[in-house]
Scaffold this motif. Structure first.
Motif, PDB file in Angstrom:
ATOM      1  N   ILE B 102      37.053   6.511  53.026  1.00  0.00           N
ATOM      2  CA  ILE B 102      36.858   6.447  51.579  1.00  0.00           C
ATOM      3  C   ILE B 102      35.610   7.241  51.184  1.00  0.00           C
ATOM      4  O   ILE B 102      34.553   7.097  51.792  1.00  0.00           O
ATOM      5  N   HIS B 103      35.772   8.087  50.193  1.00  0.00           N
ATOM      6  CA  HIS B 103      34.651   8.831  49.631  1.00  0.00           C
ATOM      7  C   HIS B 103      34.582   8.544  48.139  1.00  0.00           C
ATOM      8  O   HIS B 103      35.446   7.871  47.582  1.00  0.00           O
ATOM      9  N   GLY B 104      33.558   9.099  47.530  1.00  0.00           N
ATOM     10  CA  GLY B 104      33.466   9.073  46.074  1.00  0.00           C
ATOM     11  C   GLY B 104      33.506  10.499  45.584  1.00  0.00           C
ATOM     12  O   GLY B 104      33.211  11.431  46.328  1.00  0.00           O
ATOM     13  N   VAL B 137      28.759  14.550  43.790  1.00  0.00           N
ATOM     14  CA  VAL B 137      28.241  13.717  44.870  1.00  0.00           C
ATOM     15  C   VAL B 137      29.293  12.727  45.345  1.00  0.00           C
ATOM     16  O   VAL B 137      30.185  12.329  44.602  1.00  0.00           O
ATOM     17  N   CYS B 138      29.156  12.375  46.620  1.00  0.00           N
ATOM     18  CA  CYS B 138      29.985  11.324  47.187  1.00  0.00           C
ATOM     19  C   CYS B 138      29.195  10.033  47.004  1.00  0.00           C
ATOM     20  O   CYS B 138      28.076   9.923  47.469  1.00  0.00           O
ATOM     21  N   ASN B 139      29.783   9.085  46.301  1.00  0.00           N
ATOM     22  CA  ASN B 139      29.018   7.868  46.017  1.00  0.00           C
ATOM     23  C   ASN B 139      29.583   6.628  46.722  1.00  0.00           C
ATOM     24  O   ASN B 139      29.360   5.510  46.299  1.00  0.00           O
ATOM     25  N   GLU B 140      30.339   6.882  47.802  1.00  0.00           N
ATOM     26  CA  GLU B 140      30.787   5.755  48.630  1.00  0.00           C
ATOM     27  C   GLU B 140      30.278   6.075  50.033  1.00  0.00           C
ATOM     28  O   GLU B 140      30.544   7.162  50.546  1.00  0.00           O
ATOM     29  N   TYR B 141      29.614   5.119  50.658  1.00  0.00           N
ATOM     30  CA  TYR B 141      29.079   5.403  51.980  1.00  0.00           C
ATOM     31  C   TYR B 141      30.227   5.768  52.921  1.00  0.00           C
ATOM     32  O   TYR B 141      31.181   5.003  53.093  1.00  0.00           O
ATOM     33  N   CYS B 142      30.144   6.959  53.544  1.00  0.00           N
ATOM     34  CA  CYS B 142      31.280   7.442  54.312  1.00  0.00           C
ATOM     35  C   CYS B 142      30.910   7.835  55.724  1.00  0.00           C
ATOM     36  O   CYS B 142      31.712   8.403  56.451  1.00  0.00           O
ATOM     37  N   GLY B 143      29.705   7.558  56.148  1.00  0.00           N
ATOM     38  CA  GLY B 143      29.324   7.870  57.516  1.00  0.00           C
ATOM     39  C   GLY B 143      27.921   8.423  57.579  1.00  0.00           C
ATOM     40  O   GLY B 143      27.207   8.459  56.579  1.00  0.00           O
ATOM     41  N   GLY B 145      26.678  11.266  57.697  1.00  0.00           N
ATOM     42  CA  GLY B 145      26.298  12.431  56.899  1.00  0.00           C
ATOM     43  C   GLY B 145      26.509  12.221  55.412  1.00  0.00           C
ATOM     44  O   GLY B 145      26.449  13.169  54.630  1.00  0.00           O
ATOM     45  N   HIS B 146      26.729  10.989  55.030  1.00  0.00           N
ATOM     46  CA  HIS B 146      27.013  10.682  53.620  1.00  0.00           C
ATOM     47  C   HIS B 146      25.990  11.282  52.654  1.00  0.00           C
ATOM     48  O   HIS B 146      26.345  11.814  51.610  1.00  0.00           O
ATOM     49  N   HIS B 147      24.724  11.175  53.050  1.00  0.00           N
ATOM     50  CA  HIS B 147      23.677  11.604  52.122  1.00  0.00           C
ATOM     51  C   HIS B 147      23.650  13.108  51.884  1.00  0.00           C
ATOM     52  O   HIS B 147      23.015  13.563  50.949  1.00  0.00           O
ATOM     53  N   VAL B 148      24.320  13.879  52.744  1.00  0.00           N
ATOM     54  CA  VAL B 148      24.316  15.326  52.507  1.00  0.00           C
ATOM     55  C   VAL B 148      25.654  15.789  51.921  1.00  0.00           C
ATOM     56  O   VAL B 148      25.887  16.975  51.742  1.00  0.00           O
ATOM     57  N   MET B 149      26.527  14.841  51.620  1.00  0.00           N
ATOM     58  CA  MET B 149      27.853  15.222  51.124  1.00  0.00           C
ATOM     59  C   MET B 149      27.767  15.542  49.642  1.00  0.00           C
ATOM     60  O   MET B 149      27.610  14.655  48.808  1.00  0.00           O
ATOM     61  N   GLU B 150      27.844  16.811  49.338  1.00  0.00           N
ATOM     62  CA  GLU B 150      27.762  17.204  47.935  1.00  0.00           C
ATOM     63  C   GLU B 150      28.577  18.465  47.715  1.00  0.00           C
ATOM     64  O   GLU B 150      28.887  19.206  48.640  1.00  0.00           O
TER      65      GLU B 150
HETATM   66 CU    CU Z   1      31.743  11.004  51.502  1.00  0.00          CU
END
Ligand code: CU
Lengths: 52, 167
Positions: B102-104, B137-143, B145-150
Motif C-alpha cells: 500500500i502506498h499513498g 508524496v507517498c503518505n502511507e508507510y511502505c517500507g 525507503g518510504h521517506h524518499v518516495m516522491e
Molecule cells: Cu510508498
C-alpha cells in the motif's frame, strides 16, 4: 460565613449565568470562523480538488 | 421539564451548527462537485501490471480535446511516470495502482490525495488551473525507503504543452 441567614432566595429562571453564556458565545464564534476558514478558504481554495 | 432561557440559546446554536456542517458538506458535494474516491474500478492482478494495457507503460494520454488520463504506478519507492506532465486548464484523471504494498498518492499542498492499494485502481479526476510544479508524496508507510518516495506533477502552460508521440 455564618450560614444561618439566607440573604435572598431565587428560583431557576432568576439565576442567569452570564459568564457561561459569554464563554459559549465566544466558543461559538471561534467555531464559526474556523468552519468557514477551513472549508471555504483552505479546502475549496486548495487547487486540484477531486471532482470525479 | 423547564429549560432556562440561556440553555435554550446554546441548544439552538448547537443545532444551527450541526445543520450548518451538514449543509456545507452537501453544498460541496452538489454545487462544487467534490467527489470521494471510490472502489468502483475493477480490481486488477498486482503481479501482472506489465500485461495491463494501462499500467504496462505508465504514461499520460490525451483522451479528449482537453482531457487527459494519467496511468500511474506507485511502487517501492518510486512513482512512474516521473514527472507526470499535463497542461493547465484541463481535466486530468489519474489511475493509480501498486504492484507491491500500500502506498499513498498525494499531490502535495492540494486536495488530490488517495490511498494506492495493490489489486485496486484508485481513480481521481481533477481540473488543473495554473501552470506550476507540485511534489507528489507517498503518505502511507511502505517500507524502508518510504521517506524518499516522491514524484512530481508538472502543469505546463497550455500553449507549451505537446503530447509526445509513442516513445
Ligand atoms: Cu510508498
Amino acid at each position: 460565613m455564618s450560614g444561618d441567614a439566607v440573604v435572598t432566595e431565587i428560583d431557576h429562571d432568576e439565576f442567569n449565568p452570564r459568564g457561561t453564556l459569554a464563554l459559549i458565545l465566544v466558543y461559538f464564534a471561534i467555531l464559526v470562523v474556523m468552519w468557514v476558514f477551513m472549508y471555504f478558504v483552505e479546502f475549496l481554495g486548495n487547487d486540484l480538488t477531486v471532482i470525479g | 421539564m423547564h429549560i432556562h432561557n440561556y440553555e435554550k440559546i446554546w441548544l439552538v446554536l448547537a443545532m444551527i451548527m450541526i445543520v450548518g456542517f451538514l449543509t456545507t458538506v452537501t453544498y460541496g458535494a452538489t454545487a462544487v462537485g467534490i467527489e470521494m474516491i471510490s472502489d468502483e474500478e475493477d480490481t486488477i492482478d498486482p503481479g501482472a501490471l506489465d500485461e495491463d494495457p494501462r499500467f504496462a507503460e505508465p504514461r499520460v494520454e490525451q483522451v479528449g480535446e482537453n482531457e487527459y488520463e494519467a496511468y500511474v504506478v506507485a511502487q517501492q519507492y518510486i512513482f512512474s511516470p516521473d514527472p507526470i506532465e499535463v497542461p493547465a486548464n484541463s481535466t486530468v484523471t489519474f489511475y493509480v495502482t501498486s504492484p507491491d504494498v500500500i502506498h499513498g498518492f498525494q499531490v502535495a499542498g492540494t486536495n488530490a490525495n488517495t490511498m494506492v492499494i495493490p489489486g485496486e485502481v484508485a481513480k481521481l479526476t481533477v481540473e488543473t488551473e495554473e501552470p506550476g510544479e507540485h511534489g507528489i508524496v507517498c503518505n502511507e508507510y511502505c517500507g524502508s525507503g518510504h521517506h524518499v518516495m516522491e514524484g512530481k506533477l508538472i502543469i505546463h502552460p497550455e500553449d507549451e504543452f505537446e503530447m509526445e508521440d509513442d516513445e
